[in-house]
Design a protein around this motif. Structure first.
Motif, mmCIF file in Angstrom:
data_model
loop_
_atom_site.group_PDB
_atom_site.id
_atom_site.type_symbol
_atom_site.label_atom_id
_atom_site.label_comp_id
_atom_site.label_asym_id
_atom_site.label_seq_id
_atom_site.Cartn_x
_atom_site.Cartn_y
_atom_site.Cartn_z
ATOM 1 N N THR A 26 0.928 -1.544 0.255
ATOM 2 C CA THR A 26 0.382 -0.504 -0.012
ATOM 3 C C THR A 26 1.276 1.100 -0.207
ATOM 4 O OG1 THR A 26 -1.641 -1.132 0.998
ATOM 5 C CG2 THR A 26 -1.897 0.661 1.093
ATOM 6 N N THR A 29 5.188 3.659 -4.073
ATOM 7 C CA THR A 29 5.011 4.779 -4.929
ATOM 8 C C THR A 29 5.511 4.397 -6.077
ATOM 9 O OG1 THR A 29 4.218 6.673 -2.787
ATOM 10 C CG2 THR A 29 5.263 7.175 -4.973
ATOM 11 N N THR A 30 5.198 4.387 -6.918
ATOM 12 C CA THR A 30 5.095 4.044 -8.434
ATOM 13 C C THR A 30 5.884 5.605 -8.824
ATOM 14 O OG1 THR A 30 4.308 2.013 -9.127
ATOM 15 C CG2 THR A 30 5.397 3.221 -10.854
ATOM 16 N N LEU A 31 7.544 5.350 -9.130
ATOM 17 C CA LEU A 31 8.127 6.540 -9.848
ATOM 18 C C LEU A 31 8.191 6.743 -11.490
ATOM 19 C CD1 LEU A 31 10.912 7.363 -7.739
ATOM 20 C CD2 LEU A 31 8.853 7.740 -6.839
ATOM 21 N N GLN A 90 8.074 11.548 -11.813
ATOM 22 C CA GLN A 90 8.295 11.569 -10.264
ATOM 23 C C GLN A 90 9.398 11.988 -9.399
ATOM 24 O OE1 GLN A 90 4.473 9.856 -8.312
ATOM 25 N NE2 GLN A 90 5.435 10.785 -5.789
ATOM 26 N N GLN A 99 13.319 4.418 4.599
ATOM 27 C CA GLN A 99 13.189 4.599 3.088
ATOM 28 C C GLN A 99 14.197 3.971 2.140
ATOM 29 O OE1 GLN A 99 13.393 9.269 1.901
ATOM 30 N NE2 GLN A 99 10.885 8.429 1.682
ATOM 31 N N GLU A 101 14.705 2.538 -2.582
ATOM 32 C CA GLU A 101 14.382 2.815 -3.140
ATOM 33 C C GLU A 101 14.135 2.043 -4.041
ATOM 34 O OE1 GLU A 101 14.170 6.344 -7.604
ATOM 35 O OE2 GLU A 101 15.825 6.689 -5.048
ATOM 36 N N GLN A 240 10.000 2.136 -8.211
ATOM 37 C CA GLN A 240 9.478 2.400 -6.748
ATOM 38 C C GLN A 240 9.790 2.912 -5.351
ATOM 39 O OE1 GLN A 240 7.769 -0.816 -6.548
ATOM 40 N NE2 GLN A 240 5.518 -0.081 -7.072
#
Length: 266
Positions: A26, A29-31, A90, A99, A101, A240
């Motif tokens: 959830t 975030t897809t960049l 993004q 975090q 990536e 992501q």
């Protein structure tokens, strides 16, 4: 009344377990994403600056998950790669504690030139800090590749960091689709990037201090060596950003606790 009070904590822990199991997907975030089903878009990708060989990665359907993929054709005499265009998608920004990536790309290996019949040979995927428009240079990068002149030679997949160089992954090349994944952590300079091939960890490397304050927005396909006569295919590219799962879980659990508290007062 006793049965009602017993139900509430059971419901809470059941809800907590469900939220825990679903929190990570959830919060991702897809960049950037491209499945190449409509070809290789000049609005998403550009070739290496100052490279005359502009038709390197082309739309193709010989091997694809959907209707198309990006085919790497022979590059000679120009070295090359194809990269995403700065500012068109993004950004994760500068990663902070908790975090990650994650770059995921599938590459079809035809197992061509495994015996060194055509040299040099190169293919792969890279996650990079933004490159210089004129030269393509960047502060830091991470790569999974095939490079006949380094580490694994013609027969193995490699992983590579700007800070450390190229290492043999120990995974022998095989024909078919392979999932390459690069997982980037916030900068520490030690063990802050991981490399996966087909969901198996094959290497852990170090970020470069020069890129400690950079965002990593650039995806590159192909590597900067001449590779005459070789074909590889790329598909389902995804970049992501994944925030701290625990933080998101606490927010979700907070909502659940509020809901349960309100229900208890009804």
């Amino acid at each position: 009344m006793k049965m009602q009070l017993l139900f509430k904590p059971i419901c809470f822990f059941t809800c907590a377990a469900l939220l825990l199991s679903t929190a990570k997907p959830t919060l991702a975030t897809t960049l950037f994403t491209d499945n190449f089903d409509t070809g290789v878009s000049g609005g998403l990708w550009q070739v290496m600056p100052n490279n005359a060989n502009y038709n390197i990665l082309v739309g193709d359907n010989a091997h694809a998950f959907g209707t198309g993929s990006a085919k790497q054709v022979g590059a000679d005499p120009f070295i090359y790669y194809m990269r995403t265009i700065a500012g068109t998608h993004q950004s994760a920004g500068i990663l902070t504690a908790g975090q990650n990536e994650i770059l995921t790309t599938y590459m079809w290996d035809d197992l061509n030139d495994v015996n060194g019949s055509v040299s040099p040979l190169g293919a792969g995927v890279m996650l990079s800090s933004p490159g210089n428009v004129a030269t393509g240079a960047s502060d830091d990068f991470f790569q999974i590749n095939i490079n006949s002149s380094a580490a694994g030679g013609f027969g193995f997949y490699n992983w590579r960091t700007s800070a450390q160089g190229t290492f043999n992954s120990g995974v022998a090349r095989s024909q078919g689709w392979h999932e390459f994944q690069i997982v980037l952590d916030p900068y520490t300079g030690v063990n802050d990037v991981q490399f996966y091939i087909d969901n198996n960890l094959v290497g852990t490397g170090n970020r470069n201090a020069a890129g400690a304050g950079d965002s990593f927005d650039e995806v590159r396909l192909g590597i900067s060596i001449k590779s005459p006569g070789s074909s590889f295919w790329y598909d389902n590219v995804s970049l992501q950003a994944v925030p701290e799962p625990a933080s998101g879980l606490l927010l979700l659990l907070g909502g659940s606790l509020t809901f349960l508290y309100r229900r208890s007062r009804v």
